[in-house]
Design a protein around this motif. Structure first.
Motif, mmCIF file in Angstrom:
data_model
loop_
_atom_site.group_PDB
_atom_site.id
_atom_site.type_symbol
_atom_site.label_atom_id
_atom_site.label_comp_id
_atom_site.label_asym_id
_atom_site.label_seq_id
_atom_site.Cartn_x
_atom_site.Cartn_y
_atom_site.Cartn_z
ATOM 1 N N GLY A 149 -36.948 0.066 -19.710
ATOM 2 C CA GLY A 149 -38.359 0.427 -19.744
ATOM 3 C C GLY A 149 -38.746 1.407 -18.653
ATOM 4 N N VAL A 150 -39.526 2.421 -19.012
ATOM 5 C CA VAL A 150 -39.963 3.430 -18.045
ATOM 6 C C VAL A 150 -40.820 2.801 -16.945
ATOM 7 N N ARG A 151 -41.616 1.816 -17.312
ATOM 8 C CA ARG A 151 -42.444 1.174 -16.291
ATOM 9 C C ARG A 151 -41.585 0.621 -15.161
ATOM 10 N N SER A 152 -40.446 0.044 -15.501
ATOM 11 C CA SER A 152 -39.573 -0.529 -14.476
ATOM 12 C C SER A 152 -39.084 0.533 -13.499
ATOM 13 N N GLN A 153 -38.891 1.758 -13.979
ATOM 14 C CA GLN A 153 -38.432 2.831 -13.102
ATOM 15 C C GLN A 153 -39.539 3.312 -12.176
ATOM 16 N N ARG A 154 -40.750 3.348 -12.675
ATOM 17 C CA ARG A 154 -41.879 3.703 -11.815
ATOM 18 C C ARG A 154 -42.139 2.606 -10.783
ATOM 19 N N GLU A 155 -42.025 1.361 -11.209
ATOM 20 C CA GLU A 155 -42.197 0.237 -10.286
ATOM 21 C C GLU A 155 -41.087 0.239 -9.236
ATOM 22 N N LEU A 156 -39.881 0.581 -9.665
ATOM 23 C CA LEU A 156 -38.742 0.667 -8.758
ATOM 24 C C LEU A 156 -39.027 1.677 -7.659
ATOM 25 N N ALA A 157 -39.466 2.857 -8.047
ATOM 26 C CA ALA A 157 -39.769 3.899 -7.068
ATOM 27 C C ALA A 157 -40.908 3.474 -6.143
ATOM 28 N N ALA A 158 -41.872 2.756 -6.694
ATOM 29 C CA ALA A 158 -43.012 2.323 -5.889
ATOM 30 C C ALA A 158 -42.601 1.320 -4.812
ATOM 31 N N ARG A 159 -41.531 0.571 -5.061
ATOM 32 C CA ARG A 159 -41.072 -0.434 -4.106
ATOM 33 C C ARG A 159 -40.212 0.161 -2.994
ATOM 34 N N ILE A 160 -39.718 1.380 -3.182
ATOM 35 C CA ILE A 160 -38.852 2.022 -2.192
ATOM 36 C C ILE A 160 -39.689 2.992 -1.359
ATOM 37 N N PRO A 161 -39.753 2.819 -0.053
ATOM 38 C CA PRO A 161 -40.585 3.689 0.780
ATOM 39 C C PRO A 161 -40.278 5.166 0.579
ATOM 40 N N GLY A 162 -41.300 5.932 0.181
ATOM 41 C CA GLY A 162 -41.159 7.381 0.057
ATOM 42 C C GLY A 162 -40.407 7.875 -1.146
ATOM 43 N N ALA A 163 -39.984 7.009 -2.044
ATOM 44 C CA ALA A 163 -39.189 7.441 -3.198
ATOM 45 C C ALA A 163 -40.018 8.279 -4.158
ATOM 46 N N VAL A 164 -39.334 9.159 -4.874
ATOM 47 C CA VAL A 164 -39.972 9.958 -5.920
ATOM 48 C C VAL A 164 -39.314 9.603 -7.248
ATOM 49 N N VAL A 165 -40.042 9.818 -8.343
ATOM 50 C CA VAL A 165 -39.527 9.430 -9.653
ATOM 51 C C VAL A 165 -39.694 10.578 -10.634
ATOM 52 N N HIS A 166 -38.716 10.721 -11.515
ATOM 53 C CA HIS A 166 -38.795 11.680 -12.623
ATOM 54 C C HIS A 166 -38.432 10.946 -13.901
ATOM 55 N N VAL A 167 -39.258 11.120 -14.929
ATOM 56 C CA VAL A 167 -39.000 10.491 -16.216
ATOM 57 C C VAL A 167 -38.747 11.568 -17.261
ATOM 58 N N PHE A 168 -37.584 11.524 -17.903
ATOM 59 C CA PHE A 168 -37.289 12.431 -19.003
ATOM 60 C C PHE A 168 -38.038 11.966 -20.247
ATOM 61 N N GLU A 169 -38.746 12.874 -20.880
ATOM 62 C CA GLU A 169 -39.463 12.527 -22.096
ATOM 63 C C GLU A 169 -38.479 12.313 -23.241
ATOM 64 N N ARG A 170 -38.935 11.600 -24.267
ATOM 65 C CA ARG A 170 -38.069 11.199 -25.374
ATOM 66 C C ARG A 170 -37.469 12.402 -26.105
ATOM 67 N N ASP A 171 -38.208 13.494 -26.204
ATOM 68 C CA ASP A 171 -37.669 14.644 -26.926
ATOM 69 C C ASP A 171 -36.570 15.359 -26.141
ATOM 70 N N ALA A 172 -36.441 15.042 -24.859
ATOM 71 C CA ALA A 172 -35.376 15.619 -24.041
ATOM 72 C C ALA A 172 -34.181 14.678 -23.933
ATOM 73 N N VAL A 173 -34.465 13.379 -23.781
ATOM 74 C CA VAL A 173 -33.413 12.364 -23.640
ATOM 75 C C VAL A 173 -33.822 11.142 -24.443
ATOM 76 N N SER A 174 -33.024 10.781 -25.426
ATOM 77 C CA SER A 174 -33.365 9.641 -26.276
ATOM 78 C C SER A 174 -32.384 8.486 -26.068
ATOM 79 N N SER A 175 -31.926 8.321 -24.815
ATOM 80 C CA SER A 175 -30.916 7.296 -24.549
ATOM 81 C C SER A 175 -30.899 6.934 -23.076
ATOM 82 N N HIS A 176 -29.894 6.163 -22.720
ATOM 83 C CA HIS A 176 -29.609 5.712 -21.357
ATOM 84 C C HIS A 176 -28.708 6.708 -20.631
ATOM 85 N N PHE A 177 -28.422 7.857 -21.263
ATOM 86 C CA PHE A 177 -27.408 8.784 -20.760
ATOM 87 C C PHE A 177 -27.995 10.186 -20.528
ATOM 88 N N PRO A 178 -28.921 10.363 -19.605
ATOM 89 C CA PRO A 178 -29.565 11.668 -19.423
ATOM 90 C C PRO A 178 -28.614 12.762 -18.975
#
Length: 304
Positions: free
Chosen positions: A232-261
């Motif tokens: 889930g994308v939410r888990s990745q945003r939450e993950l970044a929020a828990r790490i001090p200073g972390a940044v997050v990038h989410v690939f949209e579905r039309d670019a990556v449709s799997s677990h293998f970006p």
């Protein structure tokens, strides 16, 4: 590209791919049941600007497949042995899927003295939804497997002589029709991990919850998620929020449709990683590599 073998402290030989070169290397860690071969696009695409290293974990690919050591903590000790065996004093670490969990375990056990920055790719902080886990907590951490689902999956893998169960499980990590080229690589590599390695490692990996480690990470971090993944994308945003200073990038579905970006969008993935690591280099020139001014609370380096 040079190939070498590193022998771990308990005598297991790990096959390493190394592009060579100077500077701070990028060490890449693959996921459960997969191999360093999935990172071919990075070993080639990122090598112009830095040294890139990937290795097959124990029980995977061309590395030894002993009857022991299939725990995340042992894989973290193997990472330590690889860094020491290659004489690496400082490295950027990229962990995809289970590889991110290996990094978290490494930091907990050995500290961040050898680590300059992290790239964490599509791995939830917790995999298993325990019976007492609320739906909200599962969404936050990315817990995707109930305990009965995990035991049923492990039992099915253990009893499957043809490897069809594992193939089906990995296929579920794609949300759209699978590109033939991508699936060929993934399906070929997954068959190289024997059941005696796959089952105990899957159980140990899934049972971990790394949320208590995240807030102690004191190096720059890039988190990468994918809308088309089973994670889930939410888990990745939450993950970044828990790490001090972390940044997050989410690939949209039309670019990556799997677990293998890194396979589906190789150029975009490489560009993203290169930009992040170059930014860390720029920060290093001013003497600021670690985000925040507090001392690391992660453990001091020890020998396992």
């Amino acid at each position: 590209m040079a190939g070498s073998v590193i022998t771990t402290s308990d005598g297991v030989r790990l096959r390493v791919s190394d592009t060579g070169g100077g500077g701070i290397p990028l060490v890449m860690l693959h996921g459960w049941g997969q191999t360093a071969a999935l990172f071919e696009g990075q070993l080639v695409g990122l090598a112009d600007s830095r040294r890139v290293i990937a290795y097959d974990m124990r029980g995977h690919g061309l590395s030894d497949k002993p009857d022991h050591g299939y725990r995340i903590a042992r894989l973290a000790a193997d990472l330590r042995d690889v860094l020491e065996g290659l004489g690496i004093e400082r490295a950027d670490l990229l962990g995809w899927s289970m590889g991110a969990s290996v990094i978290w375990s490494y930091l907990e056990l050995f500290g961040s003295a050898r680590v300059r920055s992290l790239v964490l790719v599509d791995q939830p902080a917790a995999v298993l939804a325990w019976p007492w886990t609320t739906e909200e907590r599962s969404a936050e951490t990315g817990a995707i497997l109930p305990i009965d689902g995990l035991t049923e999956l492990a039992a099915s893998i253990a009893a499957d002589e043809d490897g069809d169960v594992v193939q089906s499980f990995v296929r579920s990590m794609f949300s759209e029709p699978v590109d033939e080229r991508v699936w060929r690589v993934v399906s070929e590599q997954i068959r190289q991990t024997p059941v005696h390695a796959a089952v105990p490692l899957l159980l140990d990996h899934a049972a971990q919850d790394w949320t208590d480690v995240l807030g102690l990470i004191d190096v720059p971090v890039l988190v990468i998620g994918c809308e088309g993944s089973h994670v889930g994308v939410r888990s990745q945003r939450e993950l970044a929020a828990r790490i001090p200073g972390a940044v997050v990038h989410v690939f949209e579905r039309d670019a990556v449709s799997s677990h293998f970006p890194f396979l589906e969008a190789t150029e975009s993935f490489n560009g993203l990683v290169e930009a992040f690591l170059s930014g860390v280099t720029s920060s290093a020139s001013t003497g600021v590599e670690k985000r925040g001014d507090t001392r690391s609370q992660l453990s001091q380096p020890v020998r396992a």
